[in-house]
Design a protein around this motif. Structure first.
Motif, PDB file in Angstrom:
ATOM      1  N   MET A  13       0.833  -1.186   0.000  1.00 34.72           N
ATOM      2  CA  MET A  13       0.000   0.000   0.000  1.00 34.72           C
ATOM      3  C   MET A  13       0.880   1.254   0.000  1.00 34.72           C
ATOM      4  N   LEU A  14       0.405   2.227  -0.699  1.00 36.13           N
ATOM      5  CA  LEU A  14       1.143   3.481  -0.786  1.00 36.13           C
ATOM      6  C   LEU A  14       0.641   4.474   0.247  1.00 36.13           C
ATOM      7  N   ASP A  15       1.579   5.215   0.816  1.00 36.19           N
ATOM      8  CA  ASP A  15       1.244   6.240   1.797  1.00 36.19           C
ATOM      9  C   ASP A  15       1.089   7.571   1.066  1.00 36.19           C
ATOM     10  N   TRP A  16      -0.129   8.084   1.019  1.00 35.40           N
ATOM     11  CA  TRP A  16      -0.431   9.321   0.307  1.00 35.40           C
ATOM     12  C   TRP A  16      -0.337  10.553   1.196  1.00 35.40           C
ATOM     13  N   ALA A  17      -0.054  10.406   2.463  1.00 37.01           N
ATOM     14  CA  ALA A  17      -0.015  11.542   3.377  1.00 37.01           C
ATOM     15  C   ALA A  17       1.015  12.600   2.970  1.00 37.01           C
ATOM     16  N   PRO A  18       2.258  12.241   2.640  1.00 36.55           N
ATOM     17  CA  PRO A  18       3.215  13.291   2.264  1.00 36.55           C
ATOM     18  C   PRO A  18       2.776  14.080   1.025  1.00 36.55           C
ATOM     19  N   VAL A  19       2.171  13.396   0.069  1.00 37.32           N
ATOM     20  CA  VAL A  19       1.730  14.069  -1.150  1.00 37.32           C
ATOM     21  C   VAL A  19       0.581  15.028  -0.856  1.00 37.32           C
ATOM     22  N   LEU A  20      -0.430  14.552  -0.162  1.00 41.58           N
ATOM     23  CA  LEU A  20      -1.611  15.379   0.097  1.00 41.58           C
ATOM     24  C   LEU A  20      -1.318  16.517   1.067  1.00 41.58           C
ATOM     25  N   ILE A  21      -0.564  16.241   2.112  1.00 43.92           N
ATOM     26  CA  ILE A  21      -0.226  17.296   3.073  1.00 43.92           C
ATOM     27  C   ILE A  21       0.697  18.325   2.425  1.00 43.92           C
ATOM     28  N   GLY A  22       1.644  17.864   1.617  1.00 41.78           N
ATOM     29  CA  GLY A  22       2.523  18.790   0.900  1.00 41.78           C
ATOM     30  C   GLY A  22       1.747  19.690  -0.052  1.00 41.78           C
ATOM     31  N   LEU A  23       0.786  19.122  -0.770  1.00 38.97           N
ATOM     32  CA  LEU A  23      -0.036  19.906  -1.687  1.00 38.97           C
ATOM     33  C   LEU A  23      -0.886  20.923  -0.929  1.00 38.97           C
ATOM     34  N   LEU A  24      -1.516  20.493   0.144  1.00 38.89           N
ATOM     35  CA  LEU A  24      -2.355  21.388   0.942  1.00 38.89           C
ATOM     36  C   LEU A  24      -1.535  22.534   1.540  1.00 38.89           C
ATOM     37  N   LEU A  25      -0.384  22.206   2.121  1.00 41.34           N
ATOM     38  CA  LEU A  25       0.458  23.254   2.706  1.00 41.34           C
ATOM     39  C   LEU A  25       1.013  24.188   1.636  1.00 41.34           C
ATOM     40  N   PHE A  26       1.355  23.652   0.465  1.00 40.44           N
ATOM     41  CA  PHE A  26       1.868  24.488  -0.619  1.00 40.44           C
ATOM     42  C   PHE A  26       0.827  25.513  -1.049  1.00 40.44           C
ATOM     43  N   ILE A  27      -0.430  25.076  -1.157  1.00 36.56           N
ATOM     44  CA  ILE A  27      -1.492  25.995  -1.562  1.00 36.56           C
ATOM     45  C   ILE A  27      -1.758  27.023  -0.466  1.00 36.56           C
TER      46      ILE A  27
END
Length: 69
Positions: A1-15
């Motif tokens: 299983m892939l951990d999507w937390a770094p991608v989603l949190i990084g995107l949210l914080l970037f915005i």
């Protein structure tokens, strides 16, 4: 299983932490400006440090994990 937390949190914080979008520290005329849509080099540096600190705290210290699939 892939951990999507770094991608989603990084995107949210970037915005949210894009200088000038919601707020800017330091502002052009004040310490904090809201919704100015203008930026400078100091604001980019400050927002980069805030991004790195929040991202590190949320991913490593708190241990947020989002698994898909």
């Amino acid at each position: 299983m892939l951990d999507w937390a770094p991608v989603l949190i990084g995107l949210l914080l970037f915005i949210l932490l894009s200088p000038g979008l919601l707020f800017q520290i330091p502002g052009t005329g004040r310490v904090v400006e809201f919704g100015g849509f203008k930026t400078n080099g100091k604001a980019v540096l400050v927002h980069t440090l805030i991004f790195f600190a929040l991202f590190t705290i949320l991913i490593l210290a708190v241990g947020i994990r989002i698994y898909a699939g």
